[in-house]
Motif scaffolding. Sequence first.
Motif, PDB file in Angstrom:
ATOM      1  N   GLN A  30       0.826  -1.213   0.000  1.00 13.59           N
ATOM      2  CA  GLN A  30       0.000   0.000   0.000  1.00 13.59           C
ATOM      3  C   GLN A  30       0.857   1.259   0.000  1.00 13.59           C
ATOM      4  O   GLN A  30       0.546   2.237  -0.696  1.00 13.59           O
ATOM      5  CB  GLN A  30      -0.932  -0.024   1.218  1.00 13.59           C
ATOM      6  CG  GLN A  30      -2.029  -1.063   1.124  1.00 13.59           C
ATOM      7  CD  GLN A  30      -3.003  -0.963   2.288  1.00 13.59           C
ATOM      8  OE1 GLN A  30      -2.928  -0.060   3.101  1.00 13.59           O
ATOM      9  NE2 GLN A  30      -3.933  -1.925   2.355  1.00 13.59           N
ATOM     10  N   PHE A  31       1.955   1.212   0.781  1.00 14.80           N
ATOM     11  CA  PHE A  31       2.795   2.415   0.796  1.00 14.80           C
ATOM     12  C   PHE A  31       3.458   2.629  -0.558  1.00 14.80           C
ATOM     13  O   PHE A  31       3.570   3.776  -1.039  1.00 14.80           O
ATOM     14  CB  PHE A  31       3.855   2.299   1.898  1.00 14.80           C
ATOM     15  CG  PHE A  31       4.661   3.570   2.045  1.00 14.80           C
ATOM     16  CD1 PHE A  31       4.152   4.650   2.768  1.00 14.80           C
ATOM     17  CD2 PHE A  31       5.908   3.701   1.436  1.00 14.80           C
ATOM     18  CE1 PHE A  31       4.886   5.831   2.879  1.00 14.80           C
ATOM     19  CE2 PHE A  31       6.623   4.877   1.547  1.00 14.80           C
ATOM     20  CZ  PHE A  31       6.113   5.953   2.266  1.00 14.80           C
ATOM     21  N   ALA A  71       1.841  16.650   8.372  1.00  9.27           N
ATOM     22  CA  ALA A  71       0.614  16.105   8.981  1.00  9.27           C
ATOM     23  C   ALA A  71       0.531  14.600   8.763  1.00  9.27           C
ATOM     24  O   ALA A  71       0.108  13.845   9.660  1.00  9.27           O
ATOM     25  CB  ALA A  71      -0.604  16.793   8.368  1.00  9.27           C
ATOM     26  N   VAL A  72       0.944  14.122   7.585  1.00  4.34           N
ATOM     27  CA  VAL A  72       0.939  12.684   7.307  1.00  4.34           C
ATOM     28  C   VAL A  72       2.002  11.983   8.149  1.00  4.34           C
ATOM     29  O   VAL A  72       1.760  10.915   8.758  1.00  4.34           O
ATOM     30  CB  VAL A  72       1.175  12.423   5.806  1.00  4.34           C
ATOM     31  CG1 VAL A  72       1.363  10.919   5.543  1.00  4.34           C
ATOM     32  CG2 VAL A  72       0.010  12.957   4.982  1.00  4.34           C
ATOM     33  N   ALA A  73       3.183  12.595   8.188  1.00  4.07           N
ATOM     34  CA  ALA A  73       4.285  11.996   8.951  1.00  4.07           C
ATOM     35  C   ALA A  73       3.944  11.887  10.430  1.00  4.07           C
ATOM     36  O   ALA A  73       4.304  10.891  11.096  1.00  4.07           O
ATOM     37  CB  ALA A  73       5.553  12.826   8.759  1.00  4.07           C
ATOM     38  N   GLU A  74       3.274  12.893  10.979  1.00  3.91           N
ATOM     39  CA  GLU A  74       2.927  12.886  12.401  1.00  3.91           C
ATOM     40  C   GLU A  74       1.970  11.764  12.756  1.00  3.91           C
ATOM     41  O   GLU A  74       1.907  11.330  13.917  1.00  3.91           O
ATOM     42  CB  GLU A  74       2.314  14.239  12.787  1.00  3.91           C
ATOM     43  CG  GLU A  74       3.323  15.360  12.855  1.00  3.91           C
ATOM     44  CD  GLU A  74       2.671  16.694  13.140  1.00  3.91           C
ATOM     45  OE1 GLU A  74       1.428  16.797  13.005  1.00  3.91           O
ATOM     46  OE2 GLU A  74       3.400  17.653  13.468  1.00  3.91           O
ATOM     47  N   VAL A  75       1.236  11.281  11.777  1.00  6.05           N
ATOM     48  CA  VAL A  75       0.312  10.174  12.011  1.00  6.05           C
ATOM     49  C   VAL A  75       0.977   8.838  11.682  1.00  6.05           C
ATOM     50  O   VAL A  75       0.897   7.858  12.443  1.00  6.05           O
ATOM     51  CB  VAL A  75      -0.971  10.354  11.173  1.00  6.05           C
ATOM     52  CG1 VAL A  75      -1.855   9.118  11.294  1.00  6.05           C
ATOM     53  CG2 VAL A  75      -1.720  11.587  11.609  1.00  6.05           C
ATOM     54  N   LEU A  76       1.661   8.791  10.525  1.00  9.84           N
ATOM     55  CA  LEU A  76       2.191   7.526  10.012  1.00  9.84           C
ATOM     56  C   LEU A  76       3.426   7.046  10.762  1.00  9.84           C
ATOM     57  O   LEU A  76       3.509   5.867  11.165  1.00  9.84           O
ATOM     58  CB  LEU A  76       2.493   7.672   8.522  1.00  9.84           C
ATOM     59  CG  LEU A  76       3.063   6.431   7.834  1.00  9.84           C
ATOM     60  CD1 LEU A  76       1.995   5.326   7.799  1.00  9.84           C
ATOM     61  CD2 LEU A  76       3.523   6.750   6.415  1.00  9.84           C
ATOM     62  N   LEU A  77       4.412   7.920  10.940  1.00 10.67           N
ATOM     63  CA  LEU A  77       5.698   7.490  11.482  1.00 10.67           C
ATOM     64  C   LEU A  77       5.594   6.966  12.923  1.00 10.67           C
ATOM     65  O   LEU A  77       6.175   5.899  13.241  1.00 10.67           O
ATOM     66  CB  LEU A  77       6.716   8.630  11.382  1.00 10.67           C
ATOM     67  CG  LEU A  77       7.108   9.035   9.958  1.00 10.67           C
ATOM     68  CD1 LEU A  77       8.118  10.165   9.965  1.00 10.67           C
ATOM     69  CD2 LEU A  77       7.664   7.836   9.178  1.00 10.67           C
ATOM     70  N   SER A  98      12.763   1.309   6.829  1.00 11.17           N
ATOM     71  CA  SER A  98      13.036   1.838   8.161  1.00 11.17           C
ATOM     72  C   SER A  98      12.210   3.112   8.327  1.00 11.17           C
ATOM     73  O   SER A  98      11.777   3.718   7.336  1.00 11.17           O
ATOM     74  CB  SER A  98      14.525   2.154   8.314  1.00 11.17           C
ATOM     75  OG  SER A  98      14.879   3.241   7.461  1.00 11.17           O
ATOM     76  N   PRO A  99      11.977   3.551   9.589  1.00 12.66           N
ATOM     77  CA  PRO A  99      11.242   4.816   9.771  1.00 12.66           C
ATOM     78  C   PRO A  99      11.920   5.990   9.070  1.00 12.66           C
ATOM     79  O   PRO A  99      11.246   6.866   8.524  1.00 12.66           O
ATOM     80  CB  PRO A  99      11.257   4.992  11.287  1.00 12.66           C
ATOM     81  CG  PRO A  99      11.348   3.612  11.831  1.00 12.66           C
ATOM     82  CD  PRO A  99      12.239   2.862  10.870  1.00 12.66           C
ATOM     83  N   GLU A 100      13.256   5.984   9.048  1.00 14.06           N
ATOM     84  CA  GLU A 100      13.988   7.075   8.389  1.00 14.06           C
ATOM     85  C   GLU A 100      13.749   7.060   6.875  1.00 14.06           C
ATOM     86  O   GLU A 100      13.587   8.123   6.254  1.00 14.06           O
ATOM     87  CB  GLU A 100      15.490   6.934   8.690  1.00 14.06           C
ATOM     88  CG  GLU A 100      15.902   7.182  10.124  1.00 14.06           C
ATOM     89  CD  GLU A 100      15.511   6.030  11.031  1.00 14.06           C
ATOM     90  OE1 GLU A 100      15.332   6.271  12.239  1.00 14.06           O
ATOM     91  OE2 GLU A 100      15.354   4.886  10.511  1.00 14.06           O
ATOM     92  N   ARG A 101      13.704   5.842   6.317  1.00 18.60           N
ATOM     93  CA  ARG A 101      13.453   5.739   4.877  1.00 18.60           C
ATOM     94  C   ARG A 101      12.027   6.167   4.540  1.00 18.60           C
ATOM     95  O   ARG A 101      11.787   6.831   3.537  1.00 18.60           O
ATOM     96  CB  ARG A 101      13.689   4.294   4.419  1.00 18.60           C
ATOM     97  CG  ARG A 101      13.390   4.034   2.950  1.00 18.60           C
ATOM     98  CD  ARG A 101      14.162   4.962   2.034  1.00 18.60           C
ATOM     99  NE  ARG A 101      13.829   4.725   0.629  1.00 18.60           N
ATOM    100  CZ  ARG A 101      14.024   5.604  -0.332  1.00 18.60           C
ATOM    101  NH1 ARG A 101      14.544   6.803  -0.043  1.00 18.60           N
ATOM    102  NH2 ARG A 101      13.711   5.307  -1.573  1.00 18.60           N
ATOM    103  N   LEU A 102      11.090   5.814   5.416  1.00 16.07           N
ATOM    104  CA  LEU A 102       9.702   6.254   5.195  1.00 16.07           C
ATOM    105  C   LEU A 102       9.619   7.784   5.216  1.00 16.07           C
ATOM    106  O   LEU A 102       8.940   8.382   4.383  1.00 16.07           O
ATOM    107  CB  LEU A 102       8.790   5.667   6.277  1.00 16.07           C
ATOM    108  CG  LEU A 102       8.379   4.207   6.139  1.00 16.07           C
ATOM    109  CD1 LEU A 102       7.431   3.847   7.275  1.00 16.07           C
ATOM    110  CD2 LEU A 102       7.678   3.955   4.808  1.00 16.07           C
TER     111      LEU A 102
END
Length: 636
Positions: free
Chosen positions: A556-557, A581-587, A614-618
Amino acid sequence: MGIPQAMDFLKDRAIFVRDSLHKSQTITENMVAILGSFDHRLSALETAMRPTQIKTHSIRRAHENIDKTLKAAEVILTHFELSRKAEATILRGPHEDLESYLGAIDQLRSIVSFFSNFKNMKNTDTVLNHANNSLSKAISKLEDEFRNLLTNYSKPVESDRLFDCMPNSMKPSATGQQGEGGGKGHSESQKNALAKPVTPLTLIPPRVLPLLHDLALQMVQAGHQQQLFRVYRDTRAAVLEQSLRKLGVERLSKDDVQKMQWEVLEAKIGNWVQFMRISVKLLFSGEKKICDQIFEEIESLRSQCFAEVTANSVAMLLSFGEAVAKSKRSPEKLFVLLDMYEIMRELQSEIETIFESKACMEMRDTALSLTKRLAQTAQETFGDFEEAVEKDATKTTVLDGTVHPLTSYVINYVKFLFDYQLVLKQLFQEHDAGDPEEQLASITTRTMHALQNNLDGKSKQYKDPALTQLFLMNNIHYIVRSVRRSEAKEMLGDDWVQIHRRIVQQHANQYKRISWAKILQCLTVQGANSSSGGGESNSGVSRASIKDRFKTFNIQFDELHQRQSQWTVPDSELRESLRLAVAEVLLPAYRSFLKRFGPMIENGKNPQKYIKYSPERLEQMLGEFFESKTWNEQKR
């Protein structure tokens, strides 16, 4: 004294009075006799003197008649001499000494008048005929001189000379004629420049005008009024039309205008605005001045000559304006119509002054009619534009969800409206009793509402509901930002801005919900506790289930990244805000899921197959969203 004595006294006095009266009568009769004798003698003397008196009177009258005859003969001889000299001057023509020539004509007129009083005298008719023939030839030469003088000093005016008379801000620029395209051409600085006076144009040298005036006066006095009128009209009218052609004025019909490409027509309208200003302020006003000076004291010709000289040129200019005003309406024509209306309003008082006479009434009425027609067409175009925005059915779809061309077009249109707000308010005041500011605000509000309605319709063309929200967010944000940076903010008010900023935020929230709600579900495991371990089943969740969650998240990502990195959020601040806003929810959700269930996968076979990011790659990949990797970013 006794009565007898008194009676005697009275009797004596009566006798005395009677004797005195008798003596007085005798004296009177004697005097009458003497005077009668004198009268008889004087009568005899008068009779004796009468022949002598008659002879003396006849001699005196004869002398007086001789004196009168000699004096009359002297006057006649003097007029003959004057006639000879006048004819000699006229034979030389007016070129050498125009003043003497005009004096000779006056002298001939005086001679004709003189001999007209001696029609009973022998050979008077011959003298009169000779003098009249000489006068006729003199006037004919005078007409030729007027024509030659007027022609020699009547030359078409070059366009450069005309522009040199205008203020610098109103001269053609290096990139094209002033006034093309509207918009910022109506800044306050240019408004102030329009108020600067032009340099008066000299059409005929000032030293020549008195000569032409004197010649015209002589021709009118000689009864050659019509000849004078024709010479002046034909000469000056032709020169004026040539000056306009050199400037670039064309005679175009409604059909010609209708067939033109918009860019060509727009340029010609920009030129026409300049041509009108130059024609009225320089050419027509210049013609009025020389006409007034040449025909001073000749009221019967002055206004008629000016009207005939300018009629065709005025018609050529105004006919183009009429053709544009009557041509098919379209939104882009609004601003050039306002340009045309503005120049007609600007020149109205000067037109009224220059064409003030009764002979020019038709030209005044035509100019006023054009002004009203332009105002009416502009008003109707307002309504057309609002309706066109509401019903715009263009199939153009912005695939990346960016600002639609209609949005930028309408916003630029509204900005231009405020560049023209002075002339718009003037137009509103002429045709409506309401507050012009309220009318402009109402037009702006209705136009914005029509645009939003249309955007709502266009947003439904997208199959992806997330892109629908992104499209609406981009477009409403663009509208709000543009309004805040323009004069429209003062008209629409802070409340309008705040309401629409909230609408932008609502669309952003809807986008997040639609795009990321499903993927976030992959990072949620029902019934799992916070402990983790490396067994087959951790906290009641199977390794297979966790593998499936990671696999689904990756798919999905990847899909979201591939698709939404092709989408565009053109405003950098809005783009970063949306990513954040997306990062604050997703990460945080991904880190939590990875921390809890990652060890289950890492202890198994091929962990990199499931834990792809990884979270950094996301976070790095989220920075690639809305960059329009495939389609070029459309300019705002």
